[in-house]
Scaffold this motif. Structure first.
Motif, mmCIF file in Angstrom:
data_model
loop_
_atom_site.group_PDB
_atom_site.id
_atom_site.type_symbol
_atom_site.label_atom_id
_atom_site.label_comp_id
_atom_site.label_asym_id
_atom_site.label_seq_id
_atom_site.Cartn_x
_atom_site.Cartn_y
_atom_site.Cartn_z
ATOM 1 N N MET A 89 0.715 -1.322 0.166
ATOM 2 C CA MET A 89 0.105 0.111 -0.046
ATOM 3 C C MET A 89 0.831 1.203 0.040
ATOM 4 S SD MET A 89 -3.140 -0.170 -0.701
ATOM 5 C CE MET A 89 -3.998 -1.248 -1.236
ATOM 6 N N MET A 90 2.102 1.208 0.009
ATOM 7 C CA MET A 90 2.794 2.525 -0.010
ATOM 8 C C MET A 90 3.787 2.500 -1.293
ATOM 9 S SD MET A 90 4.060 3.185 3.928
ATOM 10 C CE MET A 90 2.943 3.493 5.144
ATOM 11 N N LYS A 91 3.507 1.672 -1.949
ATOM 12 C CA LYS A 91 4.333 1.472 -3.413
ATOM 13 C C LYS A 91 3.588 2.538 -4.119
ATOM 14 C CE LYS A 91 5.916 -3.250 -2.873
ATOM 15 N NZ LYS A 91 5.656 -4.577 -3.335
ATOM 16 N N PHE A 92 4.496 2.889 -5.546
ATOM 17 C CA PHE A 92 4.454 3.852 -6.194
ATOM 18 C C PHE A 92 2.791 4.077 -6.706
ATOM 19 C CE2 PHE A 92 7.182 6.978 -8.301
ATOM 20 C CZ PHE A 92 6.194 7.940 -9.159
ATOM 21 N N GLN A 93 2.332 2.916 -7.267
ATOM 22 C CA GLN A 93 1.180 3.059 -7.888
ATOM 23 C C GLN A 93 -0.044 3.149 -6.950
ATOM 24 O OE1 GLN A 93 0.928 -1.254 -9.269
ATOM 25 N NE2 GLN A 93 -1.096 -1.238 -8.409
ATOM 26 N N TYR A 94 0.115 3.067 -5.594
ATOM 27 C CA TYR A 94 -1.075 3.319 -4.881
ATOM 28 C C TYR A 94 -0.703 4.741 -4.231
ATOM 29 C CZ TYR A 94 -1.697 -1.726 -5.069
ATOM 30 O OH TYR A 94 -1.774 -2.729 -5.655
ATOM 31 N N THR A 95 0.335 5.361 -3.762
ATOM 32 C CA THR A 95 0.645 6.512 -3.430
ATOM 33 C C THR A 95 0.651 7.590 -4.487
ATOM 34 O OG1 THR A 95 3.082 6.005 -3.386
ATOM 35 C CG2 THR A 95 2.044 5.579 -1.320
ATOM 36 N N GLU A 96 0.852 7.389 -5.804
ATOM 37 C CA GLU A 96 0.695 8.469 -6.738
ATOM 38 C C GLU A 96 0.241 7.796 -7.857
ATOM 39 O OE1 GLU A 96 3.258 11.905 -8.919
ATOM 40 O OE2 GLU A 96 4.515 10.505 -7.523
ATOM 41 N N PRO A 97 -1.078 7.577 -7.869
ATOM 42 C CA PRO A 97 -1.691 6.844 -9.329
ATOM 43 C C PRO A 97 -1.658 7.474 -10.463
ATOM 44 C CG PRO A 97 -3.346 7.352 -7.377
ATOM 45 C CD PRO A 97 -2.221 7.668 -6.903
ATOM 46 N N GLU A 98 -1.612 8.801 -10.277
ATOM 47 C CA GLU A 98 -1.784 9.716 -11.587
ATOM 48 C C GLU A 98 -0.710 11.090 -10.905
ATOM 49 O OE1 GLU A 98 -5.389 11.486 -12.861
ATOM 50 O OE2 GLU A 98 -6.427 9.734 -11.425
ATOM 51 N N GLN A 99 0.010 11.378 -12.184
ATOM 52 C CA GLN A 99 1.281 12.282 -11.939
ATOM 53 C C GLN A 99 0.708 13.523 -10.840
ATOM 54 O OE1 GLN A 99 3.192 13.713 -15.246
ATOM 55 N NE2 GLN A 99 4.771 14.704 -13.917
ATOM 56 N N ASN A 100 1.457 13.788 -9.807
ATOM 57 C CA ASN A 100 1.082 14.788 -8.912
ATOM 58 C C ASN A 100 -0.270 14.700 -8.241
ATOM 59 O OD1 ASN A 100 3.368 16.159 -9.363
ATOM 60 N ND2 ASN A 100 2.863 17.176 -11.268
ATOM 61 N N VAL A 101 -0.852 13.611 -8.204
ATOM 62 C CA VAL A 101 -2.095 13.095 -7.512
ATOM 63 C C VAL A 101 -1.816 12.186 -6.632
ATOM 64 C CG1 VAL A 101 -4.645 12.335 -7.660
ATOM 65 C CG2 VAL A 101 -3.529 13.681 -9.275
ATOM 66 N N PHE A 102 -1.764 12.482 -5.178
ATOM 67 C CA PHE A 102 -1.268 11.534 -4.324
ATOM 68 C C PHE A 102 -2.354 10.786 -3.343
ATOM 69 C CE2 PHE A 102 2.333 14.077 -5.212
ATOM 70 C CZ PHE A 102 3.415 13.057 -5.390
ATOM 71 N N ASN A 103 -2.430 9.507 -3.226
ATOM 72 C CA ASN A 103 -3.336 8.937 -2.261
ATOM 73 C C ASN A 103 -2.521 8.454 -1.245
ATOM 74 O OD1 ASN A 103 -5.536 7.416 -1.267
ATOM 75 N ND2 ASN A 103 -5.969 6.231 -3.175
ATOM 76 N N TYR A 104 -3.022 8.709 0.004
ATOM 77 C CA TYR A 104 -2.291 8.169 1.316
ATOM 78 C C TYR A 104 -3.244 7.200 2.260
ATOM 79 C CZ TYR A 104 1.252 11.838 0.134
ATOM 80 O OH TYR A 104 2.085 12.450 -0.540
ATOM 81 N N SER A 105 -4.386 7.011 1.490
ATOM 82 C CA SER A 105 -5.468 6.207 2.348
ATOM 83 C C SER A 105 -4.823 4.931 2.787
ATOM 84 C CB SER A 105 -6.565 6.282 1.791
ATOM 85 O OG SER A 105 -6.566 5.649 0.332
ATOM 86 N N GLY A 106 -4.359 4.166 1.688
ATOM 87 C CA GLY A 106 -3.935 2.862 2.129
ATOM 88 C C GLY A 106 -2.872 2.716 3.181
ATOM 89 N N GLY A 107 -1.950 3.810 3.175
ATOM 90 C CA GLY A 107 -0.675 3.707 3.894
ATOM 91 C C GLY A 107 -1.224 4.213 5.262
ATOM 92 N N ASP A 108 -2.183 5.501 5.472
ATOM 93 C CA ASP A 108 -2.816 5.533 6.635
ATOM 94 C C ASP A 108 -3.550 4.211 7.419
ATOM 95 O OD1 ASP A 108 -2.011 8.350 6.318
ATOM 96 O OD2 ASP A 108 -3.802 8.879 5.375
ATOM 97 N N TYR A 109 -4.153 3.579 6.566
ATOM 98 C CA TYR A 109 -4.902 2.505 7.543
ATOM 99 C C TYR A 109 -3.929 1.726 7.973
ATOM 100 C CZ TYR A 109 -7.118 -2.231 7.874
ATOM 101 O OH TYR A 109 -7.632 -3.222 8.202
ATOM 102 N N ILE A 110 -2.802 1.392 7.414
ATOM 103 C CA ILE A 110 -1.899 0.442 8.229
ATOM 104 C C ILE A 110 -0.893 1.281 9.307
ATOM 105 C CG2 ILE A 110 0.211 0.579 6.447
ATOM 106 C CD1 ILE A 110 0.290 -2.505 7.088
ATOM 107 N N LEU A 111 -0.706 2.415 8.853
ATOM 108 C CA LEU A 111 -0.202 3.278 10.311
ATOM 109 C C LEU A 111 -1.098 3.479 11.432
ATOM 110 C CD1 LEU A 111 1.384 5.865 7.748
ATOM 111 C CD2 LEU A 111 2.872 4.445 9.574
ATOM 112 N N ASP A 112 -2.201 3.818 11.070
ATOM 113 C CA ASP A 112 -3.238 3.811 11.963
ATOM 114 C C ASP A 112 -3.535 2.459 12.767
ATOM 115 O OD1 ASP A 112 -4.092 6.493 11.244
ATOM 116 O OD2 ASP A 112 -5.780 6.054 10.114
#
Length: 367
Positions: A89-112
């Motif tokens: 969930m913190m790999k490139f395709q999940y954290t920046e699925p489109e150029q300059n569009v970041f998605n931290y939800s998957g990483g936040d889940y495991i960090l929480d």
């Protein structure tokens, strides 16, 4: 655990009268036993013997693991695992699925999840050949353009999560078995300089946070002395020469039952990294069977010995159960690599780890 096909169950129904089942329905096999979560507690033992933790990877969220109550009961038990690594969930395709569009939800889940249960997180990873967003791989970038993309990604992701991440695998699996750089969009476009730039940008990102976030290089095939391990030593030396931050190396340790490097070889490889003044972590330990049957007494004893040998050096397991293992999809016909079986019962390897941590002889490494 017994598994019945629909045909087999139908045949049994023809031969036997209907018998009410205490679990509901008729003629159902018994339910799996509850997951084993009692002592010995691996992380607790590791910390009692001077280690930071014994951890595991978890491929959550977005998989059946996160809805499996038994699995979640084990993975969130800080006595068993003191650290989590997000498998994807913190790999490139999940954290920046489109150029300059970041998605931290998957990483936040495991960090929480980890923070709730007082577990640390090794964040994984920033630059790799695989699991890249289509915008990275489907465009003919110049070296300068792709370097800028890499820099933007690293700066944004590292500074966003800051020291919620204990560490980052900055570059993952950069080397071939012969010690040369492997082909990737990064290497093929930028050349070998991409590797050093990644650590330059990660060092800058850590500096911006003002926090102590460890930076690692992670790879397989570094567990015993050889050409690839020597090449990794040289990468570390070059990073140090350039004044980039490099705190440690992660050894993936994806081993085969009966073909695990010896304790002497594993220790020799680790000492070479330690001599460079960096930390060493076994980051993805699993020991797979290369052919069935997987669960013979002799096979399980050998697997326990292989885990015991590896944990005598240092430790983190790459997920912990055969039910959700990555191995069968990657190596068809192979599997049973982990320390819990598919019904979340502990295999001899679990107890071998406990004995290795405590410095005791391995009582489960024999039939």
């Amino acid at each position: 655990m017994y598994s019945y096909t629909a045909t087999a169950v139908a045949a049994l129904a023809l031969l036997q009268p209907a018998i009410a089942s205490p679990w509901g329905g008729k003629n159902h096999p018994p339910p799996p036993p509850p997951p084993q979560v009692g002592p010995p507690y691996l992380n607790q033992l590791a910390q009692q013997h001077g280690k930071l933790w014994l951890g595991t990877a978890a491929d959550i969220p977005g998989t059946n693991e996160s809805t499996d109550a038994g699995y979640m009961e084990i993975v969130t038990n800080e006595k068993i695992f003191g650290q989590l690594t997000p498998a994807n969930m913190m790999k490139f395709q999940y954290t920046e699925p489109e150029q300059n569009v970041f998605n931290y939800s998957g990483g936040d889940y495991i960090l929480d999840l980890a923070e709730r249960d007082h577990q640390r997180v090794r964040c994984h990873n920033l630059v790799w050949v695989d699991e890249l967003s289509p915008f990275v791989t489907n465009t003919n970038w110049t070296a300068a353009q792709l370097t800028a993309i890499m820099k933007t990604h690293i700066l944004n992701v590292v500074t966003h999560w800051s020291d919620r991440c204990y560490s980052w695998d900055v570059v993952n699996e950069a080397l071939n078995g012969d010690g040369t750089f492997s082909s990737s969009v990064w290497y093929d476009t930028i050349g070998p300089e991409y590797f050093y730039q990644a650590y330059e940008f990660a060092t800058e990102a850590v500096r911006r946070t003002g926090k102590d976030i460890k930076l690692y290089y992670n790879d397989y095939g570094l567990e015993n002395p050889g050409t690839k391990t020597t090449a990794a030593y040289n990468l570390v030396k070059e990073l140090q020469k350039r004044k980039s931050r490099i705190d440690g190396v992660g050894l993936e340790s994806h081993f085969e039952v009966g073909a695990t490097p010896s304790l002497a070889d594993q220790n020799a490889a680790k000492k070479g990294f330690l001599a460079l003044g960096i930390n060493v972590a076994v980051t993805e330990l699993d020991v797979r069977f290369t052919a069935e049957p997987y669960y013979t007494p002799a096979g399980l004893a050998q697997q326990a010995q292989d885990y015991y040998t590896s944990v005598q050096s240092c430790m983190t397991v790459w997920d912990f159960d055969d039910k959700y293992s990555w191995v069968p999809s990657t190596f068809p016909g192979q599997g049973a690599a982990d320390i819990y079986n598919a019904t979340l019962q502990r295999k001899p390897a679990y107890y071998a780890i406990a004995e290795a941590i405590e410095g005791k002889p391995c009582t489960v490494c024999k039939v």
